[in-house]
Design a protein around this motif. Structure first.
Motif, PDB file in Angstrom:
ATOM      1  N   SER A 133     -17.324  17.373   9.524  1.00  0.00           N
ATOM      2  CA  SER A 133     -16.949  16.662   8.306  1.00  0.00           C
ATOM      3  C   SER A 133     -16.497  15.252   8.630  1.00  0.00           C
ATOM      4  CB  SER A 133     -15.773  17.369   7.619  1.00  0.00           C
ATOM      5  OG  SER A 133     -16.079  18.698   7.337  1.00  0.00           O
ATOM      6  N   LYS A 134     -16.583  14.426   7.620  1.00  0.00           N
ATOM      7  CA  LYS A 134     -16.035  13.077   7.711  1.00  0.00           C
ATOM      8  C   LYS A 134     -15.047  12.924   6.569  1.00  0.00           C
ATOM      9  CE  LYS A 134     -17.395   8.205   7.603  1.00  0.00           C
ATOM     10  NZ  LYS A 134     -18.544   7.294   7.508  1.00  0.00           N
ATOM     11  N   VAL A 135     -13.822  12.541   6.899  1.00  0.00           N
ATOM     12  CA  VAL A 135     -12.805  12.277   5.891  1.00  0.00           C
ATOM     13  C   VAL A 135     -12.659  10.770   5.783  1.00  0.00           C
ATOM     14  CG1 VAL A 135     -10.404  12.597   5.205  1.00  0.00           C
ATOM     15  CG2 VAL A 135     -11.599  14.428   6.411  1.00  0.00           C
ATOM     16  N   THR A 136     -12.736  10.263   4.557  1.00  0.00           N
ATOM     17  CA  THR A 136     -12.573   8.839   4.307  1.00  0.00           C
ATOM     18  C   THR A 136     -11.377   8.652   3.388  1.00  0.00           C
ATOM     19  OG1 THR A 136     -14.957   8.499   4.489  1.00  0.00           O
ATOM     20  CG2 THR A 136     -13.690   6.739   3.427  1.00  0.00           C
ATOM     21  N   TRP A 137     -10.455   7.776   3.803  1.00  0.00           N
ATOM     22  CA  TRP A 137      -9.248   7.491   3.023  1.00  0.00           C
ATOM     23  C   TRP A 137      -9.251   5.991   2.762  1.00  0.00           C
ATOM     24  CZ3 TRP A 137      -3.958   9.809   4.913  1.00  0.00           C
ATOM     25  CH2 TRP A 137      -3.035   9.829   3.860  1.00  0.00           C
ATOM     26  N   THR A 138      -9.329   5.620   1.507  1.00  0.00           N
ATOM     27  CA  THR A 138      -9.427   4.225   1.114  1.00  0.00           C
ATOM     28  C   THR A 138      -8.303   3.863   0.157  1.00  0.00           C
ATOM     29  OG1 THR A 138     -11.834   4.303   1.296  1.00  0.00           O
ATOM     30  CG2 THR A 138     -10.920   2.495   0.024  1.00  0.00           C
ATOM     31  N   GLY A 139      -7.709   2.705   0.363  1.00  0.00           N
ATOM     32  CA  GLY A 139      -6.663   2.232  -0.525  1.00  0.00           C
ATOM     33  C   GLY A 139      -6.903   0.801  -0.955  1.00  0.00           C
ATOM     34  N   HIS A 140      -6.510   0.500  -2.189  1.00  0.00           N
ATOM     35  CA  HIS A 140      -6.570  -0.848  -2.762  1.00  0.00           C
ATOM     36  C   HIS A 140      -5.165  -1.157  -3.265  1.00  0.00           C
ATOM     37  CE1 HIS A 140     -10.909  -0.258  -2.696  1.00  0.00           C
ATOM     38  NE2 HIS A 140     -10.713   0.871  -3.335  1.00  0.00           N
ATOM     39  N   PHE A 141      -4.646  -2.329  -2.939  1.00  0.00           N
ATOM     40  CA  PHE A 141      -3.264  -2.649  -3.280  1.00  0.00           C
ATOM     41  C   PHE A 141      -3.007  -4.143  -3.115  1.00  0.00           C
ATOM     42  CE2 PHE A 141      -3.775  -1.257   1.060  1.00  0.00           C
ATOM     43  CZ  PHE A 141      -3.211  -2.288   1.794  1.00  0.00           C
ATOM     44  N   LYS A 142      -1.811  -4.554  -3.490  1.00  0.00           N
ATOM     45  CA  LYS A 142      -1.333  -5.907  -3.239  1.00  0.00           C
ATOM     46  C   LYS A 142      -0.120  -5.790  -2.331  1.00  0.00           C
ATOM     47  CE  LYS A 142      -2.809  -7.632  -7.727  1.00  0.00           C
ATOM     48  NZ  LYS A 142      -2.354  -7.992  -9.066  1.00  0.00           N
ATOM     49  N   ALA A 143       0.074  -6.773  -1.479  1.00  0.00           N
ATOM     50  CA  ALA A 143       1.265  -6.809  -0.635  1.00  0.00           C
ATOM     51  C   ALA A 143       2.478  -7.117  -1.511  1.00  0.00           C
ATOM     52  CB  ALA A 143       1.106  -7.857   0.460  1.00  0.00           C
ATOM     53  N   LYS A 144       3.606  -6.487  -1.175  1.00  0.00           N
ATOM     54  CA  LYS A 144       4.843  -6.723  -1.927  1.00  0.00           C
ATOM     55  C   LYS A 144       5.986  -6.895  -0.915  1.00  0.00           C
ATOM     56  CE  LYS A 144       7.398  -3.452  -3.775  1.00  0.00           C
ATOM     57  NZ  LYS A 144       7.776  -2.282  -4.528  1.00  0.00           N
ATOM     58  N   GLY A 145       6.527  -8.101  -0.849  1.00  0.00           N
ATOM     59  CA  GLY A 145       7.664  -8.347   0.034  1.00  0.00           C
ATOM     60  C   GLY A 145       7.304  -8.420   1.508  1.00  0.00           C
ATOM     61  N   ALA A 146       6.034  -8.546   1.801  1.00  0.00           N
ATOM     62  CA  ALA A 146       5.567  -8.633   3.191  1.00  0.00           C
ATOM     63  C   ALA A 146       4.247  -9.392   3.192  1.00  0.00           C
ATOM     64  CB  ALA A 146       5.368  -7.235   3.778  1.00  0.00           C
ATOM     65  N   PRO A 147       3.895  -9.992   4.327  1.00  0.00           N
ATOM     66  CA  PRO A 147       2.585 -10.650   4.411  1.00  0.00           C
ATOM     67  C   PRO A 147       1.451  -9.628   4.250  1.00  0.00           C
ATOM     68  CG  PRO A 147       4.002 -11.283   6.270  1.00  0.00           C
ATOM     69  CD  PRO A 147       4.690 -10.164   5.546  1.00  0.00           C
ATOM     70  N   ASP A 148       0.309 -10.108   3.783  1.00  0.00           N
ATOM     71  CA  ASP A 148      -0.855  -9.233   3.586  1.00  0.00           C
ATOM     72  C   ASP A 148      -1.159  -8.399   4.832  1.00  0.00           C
ATOM     73  OD1 ASP A 148      -1.043 -10.438   1.114  1.00  0.00           O
ATOM     74  OD2 ASP A 148      -2.952 -11.439   1.514  1.00  0.00           O
ATOM     75  N   ALA A 149      -1.178  -9.043   5.990  1.00  0.00           N
ATOM     76  CA  ALA A 149      -1.535  -8.342   7.228  1.00  0.00           C
ATOM     77  C   ALA A 149      -0.550  -7.213   7.527  1.00  0.00           C
ATOM     78  CB  ALA A 149      -1.596  -9.319   8.397  1.00  0.00           C
ATOM     79  N   LYS A 150       0.736  -7.417   7.229  1.00  0.00           N
ATOM     80  CA  LYS A 150       1.742  -6.383   7.475  1.00  0.00           C
ATOM     81  C   LYS A 150       1.539  -5.207   6.518  1.00  0.00           C
ATOM     82  CE  LYS A 150       5.330  -4.586   9.412  1.00  0.00           C
ATOM     83  NZ  LYS A 150       5.219  -4.021  10.750  1.00  0.00           N
ATOM     84  N   ALA A 151       1.269  -5.503   5.256  1.00  0.00           N
ATOM     85  CA  ALA A 151       1.026  -4.428   4.284  1.00  0.00           C
ATOM     86  C   ALA A 151      -0.191  -3.608   4.707  1.00  0.00           C
ATOM     87  CB  ALA A 151       0.833  -5.010   2.887  1.00  0.00           C
ATOM     88  N   GLN A 152      -1.256  -4.280   5.136  1.00  0.00           N
ATOM     89  CA  GLN A 152      -2.452  -3.571   5.599  1.00  0.00           C
ATOM     90  C   GLN A 152      -2.151  -2.738   6.841  1.00  0.00           C
ATOM     91  OE1 GLN A 152      -4.937  -7.187   5.593  1.00  0.00           O
ATOM     92  NE2 GLN A 152      -6.397  -6.030   4.349  1.00  0.00           N
ATOM     93  N   GLU A 153      -1.338  -3.271   7.735  1.00  0.00           N
ATOM     94  CA  GLU A 153      -0.971  -2.535   8.957  1.00  0.00           C
ATOM     95  C   GLU A 153      -0.185  -1.269   8.621  1.00  0.00           C
ATOM     96  OE1 GLU A 153       2.263  -3.174  12.503  1.00  0.00           O
ATOM     97  OE2 GLU A 153       1.105  -4.939  11.902  1.00  0.00           O
ATOM     98  N   VAL A 154       0.757  -1.385   7.684  1.00  0.00           N
ATOM     99  CA  VAL A 154       1.569  -0.228   7.291  1.00  0.00           C
ATOM    100  C   VAL A 154       0.687   0.850   6.667  1.00  0.00           C
ATOM    101  CG1 VAL A 154       3.369   0.557   5.684  1.00  0.00           C
ATOM    102  CG2 VAL A 154       3.728  -1.507   7.052  1.00  0.00           C
ATOM    103  N   ILE A 155      -0.154   0.483   5.709  1.00  0.00           N
ATOM    104  CA  ILE A 155      -1.022   1.466   5.053  1.00  0.00           C
ATOM    105  C   ILE A 155      -2.010   2.053   6.060  1.00  0.00           C
ATOM    106  CG2 ILE A 155      -2.773   1.829   3.264  1.00  0.00           C
ATOM    107  CD1 ILE A 155       0.188   1.543   2.264  1.00  0.00           C
TER     108      ILE A 155
END
Length: 157
Positions: A119-141
């Motif tokens: 199987s292949k599991v794909t997990w995708t998220g769409h969001f805006k950064a809040k209180g952090a730089p974009d790169a940090k929000a992407q790193e956390v998610i």
């Protein structure tokens, strides 16, 4: 003077422009049939059994929609709402209602598909950064997804 005015206008427009949506997609190949993987992750509160940072998941119904409250190891909670579910296609989509994560307007889909003998599991998220730089929000998610996919790989056998 003209250059200063143009620079000032450009900065004003940039400040008024809404934050751009960010995307994170992570996948994992799992050596188990899709039905087995879906059985592991398909329940909306199943995340409590396979995600290593979730201590407990509590399911509730608010306004006819399923909600899950995730109690995190080390403290903190996340409230999420199921938006769509397709058990036949083995996917569900949810949004975050309340969270300590550095994101807003968060929507995510997790899906299972056949991949060779596994199987292949794909997990995708769409969001805006809040209180952090974009790169940090992407790193956390991305870290949340990586840890979860590892947990699914270990549980779905």
């Amino acid at each position: 003077m003209k250059t200063v005015l143009l620079a000032s206008v450009a900065l004003s427009v940039a400040a008024l422009t809404p934050a751009m949506a960010l995307d994170v997609t992570k996948t994992a190949t799992i050596a188990a049939p899709p039905a087995t993987v879906w059985k592991t992750i398909g329940g909306f509160c199943g995340i409590g059994d396979w995600h290593p940072v979730v201590e407990k998941c509590t399911l509730s119904d608010k306004g006819g929609k399923k909600h899950r409250t995730l109690s995190l190891k080390g403290g903190g909670t996340i409230l999420e709402e199921e938006q769509a579910r397709d058990d036949k296609a083995m996917s569900y989509t949810y949004t975050i209602v309340e969270s300590p994560l550095p994101v807003s307007d968060y929507s995510s889909t997790i899906a299972v598909a056949k991949d060779g003998a596994g199987s292949k599991v794909t997990w995708t998220g769409h969001f805006k950064a809040k209180g952090a730089p974009d790169a940090k929000a992407q790193e956390v998610i991305g870290g949340v997804y990586d840890a979860g996919l590892k947990g699914i790989s270990e549980k779905a056998k």
